[in-house]
Structure formats: structure tokens, C-alpha cells
Write an enzyme that holds these catalytic residues in place. Structure first.
Site: not given
Ligand code: C6P
Length: 425
Positions: A139, A216, A219, A242, A382
Site C-alpha cells: 500500500h 504493515d 489488513q 479497520k 492505493c
């Protein structure tokens, strides 16, 4: 205006994964809405999840009953707000298996967390000719801060490519991660392909050459059990919004010994020990990295989200999503014109499913689905370097969460079939 009638066909909502989606849905006021005359089918949780009543109520309760600034006052409200805020830090540390509570820094989101690492850690540890390794599936939040650091320092930005089935190509890893590598920054789960990356192995490869691993987790944390200690990473970043929590709250987790050496990235109140014209010294962790009044209300709301997820059980959530994702891939694969991007084996991926139609632009797919009450995301998500690697401009993306079930997959697939006949295909 939201309507209170849920016109979905009712069933038990329970599959054998232990999540009763009907019971879950009843906790989310927004899911009773109709959109364009159809019951809302929300398939955009990878962009931002919906919020259960418990999260909304906890924010209202804070503002109605104990709003005050934190870490400053000695009065009753200030103490209650401070305790509530600090309690969430402990809950967050527990949730991700962090060994020390002070390693949890609250930020505005995953983007801010990664920017903080790239500037505060990066500026002091990356120099000319050093190498920063990222992947093709990042991303922009885990791409642009490293690109900018490489530009500032005359460092070299290297990439791990992807295979045709949307996984990281690790066949030449020893040529990519070298003695010059200072940092490897990788998404734990791709927001486009759903791919779950081998973070533990990559952390080991990074450490072998003395580099750090930044994951990261934007998600991953909402959808599967994550334990930063077991993963062996040095930094881990994610966002509350999220994972059922409010917007405006992110987590930056870092190893204590690294955070202690790192310079602050924001300066001002509460992050200092002593200030004079001659000298300023920093507060201890975690305050050193939380300058100014934090987002108290939303951090408190985030705790209600953690409670909700823990009550369901992260293992159950993962099992439920494997079930729905398997079914979605099966059903979407049967549709004429539709191509699914990323791994087709749901045990290797999360529930964000990007797809394209041979004849219809993703923006048109999204607009058509919206006319049927179905919310998906369309565009480059993105992740422009990934789109370029896959040689496509955009995808439509359906992403599933705890309130989605196989019925939602059927609704999506029926609408996609209707779409093709609407376009005369
Ligand atoms: N992806 C999506 O629709 P923020 O915006 O800071 O909460 O999260 C940024 C971010 C970082 N990493 C990954 C893997 C992400 O998916 C995201 C956010 C959303 O895919 C919005 S662009």
C-alpha cells in the site's frame, strides 16, 4: 435515513466456524440500512469496517460521563479518563502479544505509524548507499515514506517482486536482502490480493544481515490472530478503524530497545521530561512519542472494538473468513468474464478479493453494484506499483468481515450476472 427492517433472507447465519453472522449483524446499526432500495451488503471492510453499538456507546459514555484531558489533571474526571486511556494501551499490548505495554504508541493510523518509523528511525539509521527493501504489493502507506527516506538519504529502494499468482517471489531473496540492507518493510496482508506474507521468515532474513523488519499490519490484525513476539518483527503498524474501532486511532508497536534509542517525531506537551532554553529532555516511553492531547475518545472506543473481537475469538474470525473467502472464490470463478487476482487458496490469504471483468471497467462495476445496495471498492486501492506489476489499471474489490456470510457472496454474484446482461454481454 436508516431503516430498521432487515430484508435479507434469514437463516441461522451460523456456519461451523463459531460465528453467528445474524447475531453479529444485529450489533451493527448501519447494517439495517437500505441503499438505493436494497438492503445494504457491505463488502468494503478492507477500506474501513463498520462499528458495533458497543463501540459507538463507549464513545458517547466517555463524552457524557468522564471527558477530561489525560495525563495532566488531578481531579476525578482527569483521573478516570487517564486510567481508561492507559487501560487501552495494556489491552492493545495483550491483543498483539507485545511484551511491554510501553511499546504501544497511539497514532492517528497505520499511515502515521509507518511515517513515524521511516522518519524518526530512518533518518538516524539509513545513510547514503544503504538499502531499503519493500515489495511490489505495498500500500502507498508502506511505500511512499520509504521512497521519501531513500530520496532524503541517497539510499537505494529495492523491491521484492510478485509471482503471477500474487505471492512474494522469494526465489532470489539473498540477492535482494544484502549486507547493505537496513530495513525490510512488508505488508502482513495485502489490501488488494489478500496475500498473507511470510513475515517471520522475512524478519529472520532481515536480522541475519543486521536489518530491521517493519510489518504493515493494517489488513492482518483485524482478521487473524497476530503476535508480534512470535513474528519476531521490530515494528508493527495498524489502524483501529479497520477492526471495528473508530477512525483517527492507529498503533505503532516497536521493540522497546529500538524505541528507547529513537528520536521523537512530534514535539510539544507531554512528551518531555524537562524544558529550558538551554536543554530539553524527553519523557520515557510511551509518552516520548505521544505529543499533545491524544485522541482520547476514540482510543477508548478502540477498547470496545478489542473486546468485541476477543469475545468472538480471533481464531474463529479467521476460520469464518476462510469459509466465506473459499465460497466467494468458488462462486466468482464460475462467472463469465470475471478474473480473480491473488492466491485462490483461502488458507493463504485474507478476505479482500480483487477482481476484474473482461469487458467492464471496475468503476462501472462498483456503480452498478451500488445500485443494488452492494458496497465494494474500485480503483488502484492505493497500490499503483502493484497495479503496474499486474499490468492492470484498476480492480473491483469485495472485502469480507465478521458480519458477512455466504448469502452476501450469492447477492454479489447475482448482481454481477445481472450487470453483464445490463451491459448486453
Ligand atoms: N487501506 C484500503 O481500502 P490508514 O489509512 O492509515 O488507516 O491505513 C493505511 C493502510 C496501510 N496499509 C494497508 C495494507 C492498507 O490497506 C491501508 C489502508 C485502505 O485498502 C484504504 S486506502
Amino acid at each position: 435515513m436508516p431503516t430498521k427492517t432487515d430484508k435479507r433472507t434469514t437463516g441461522s447465519g451460523r456456519n461451523d466456524t463459531g460465528i453467528d453472522t445474524n447475531a453479529v449483524r444485529a450489533d451493527f446499526p448501519i447494517l439495517t440500512r437500505e441503499i438505493n432500495g436494497h438492503p445494504l451488503v457491505y463488502l468494503d471492510s478492507a477500506a474501513s469496517s463498520q462499528k458495533p453499538k458497543a463501540v459507538i456507546n463507549s464513545i458517547v459514555d466517555y463524552y457524557e460521563n468522564y471527558h477530561s484531558n489525560v495525563h495532566r489533571g488531578l481531579h476525578t474526571l482527569a483521573e478516570k479518563a487517564t486510567n481508561a486511556y492507559e487501560n487501552v494501551r495494556g489491552r492493545t499490548a495483550q491483543f498483539i502479544g507485545a511484551p511491554h505495554v510501553e511499546e504501544v504508541i497511539f497514532t492517528r493510523g497505520a499511515t502515521e505509524s509507518i511515517n513515524a518509523i521511516a522518519s524518526a528511525w530512518g533518518d538516524d539509521n539509513v545513510g547514503e548507499g544503504d538499502e531499503i527493501v519493500i515489495t511490489e504489493m505495498e500500500h502507498h502507506a508502506n511505500f511512499v515514506p520509504w521512497y521519501a527516506l531513500a530520496k532524503r538519504k541517497n539510499a537505494i529502494l529495492k523491491k521484492i517482486s510478485i509471482t503471477t499468482d500474487g505471492q512474494l517471489d522469494l526465489s532470489n531473496l539473498s540477492e535482494i536482502i544484502t549486507e547493505r540492507t537496513k530495513v525490510v518493510a512488508v505488508s502482513h496482508m495485502s489490501n488488494v490480493l489478500g496475500t498473507i506474507n511470510p513475515i517471520k521468515e522475512l524478519a529472520q532474513a532481515a536480522h541475519k544481515v543486521g536489518a530491521i523488519l517493519v510489518a504493515d499490519g493494517a489488513q492482518a490484525v483485524p482478521h487473524m490472530p497476530v503476535n508480534v513476539s512470535e513474528l519476531g518483527v521490530d515494528f508493527y503498524a495498524f489502524s483501529s478503524h479497520k477492526m471495528l474501532g473508530p477512525t483517527g486511532v492507529g498503533v505503532l508497536w516497536g521493540k522497546k530497545e529500538i524505541l528507547e534509542k529513537m528520536q521523537p517525531f512530534l514535539y510539544g506537551g507531554e512528551m518531555i521530561r524537562e524544558v529550558s532554553f538551554e536543554k530539553v529532555t524527553w519523557a520515557d516511553l510511551p509518552n516520548k512519542f505521544e505529543a499533545g492531547t491524544p485522541n482520547i475518545a476514540d482510543v477508548i472506543g478502540f477498547e470496545a472494538a478489542l473486546d468485541y473481537l476477543e469475545n468472538l475469538g480471533m481464531d474463529n474470525i479467521r476460520r469464518h473468513e476462510i469459509d466465506v473467502t473459499t465460497y466467494a472464490i468458488e462462486q466468482l470463478s464460475k462467472l463469465k468474464g470475471i478474473t480473480i487476482q491473488g492466491p485462490h487458496d483461502a488458507t493463504m490469504r485474507g478476505g479482500a478479493i480483487s477482481f476484474t471483468d473482461a469487458d467492464i471497467h471496475p468503476h462501472d462495476i462498483s456503480t452498478f453494484l451500488d445500485s443494488k445496495g452492494i458496497a465494494v471498492r474500485a480503483g488502484h486501492h492505493c497500490a499503483q506499483p502493484l497495479m503496474r506489476a499486474m499490468n492492470i489499471i484498476a480492480t473491483a474489490r469485495a472485502s469480507f468481515y465478521i458480519y458477512n456470510d455466504r448469502k452476501d457472496v450469492d447477492t454479489l454474484c447475482n448482481a454481477l450476472t445481472q450487470m453483464r446482461s445490463y451491459f448486453g454481454l
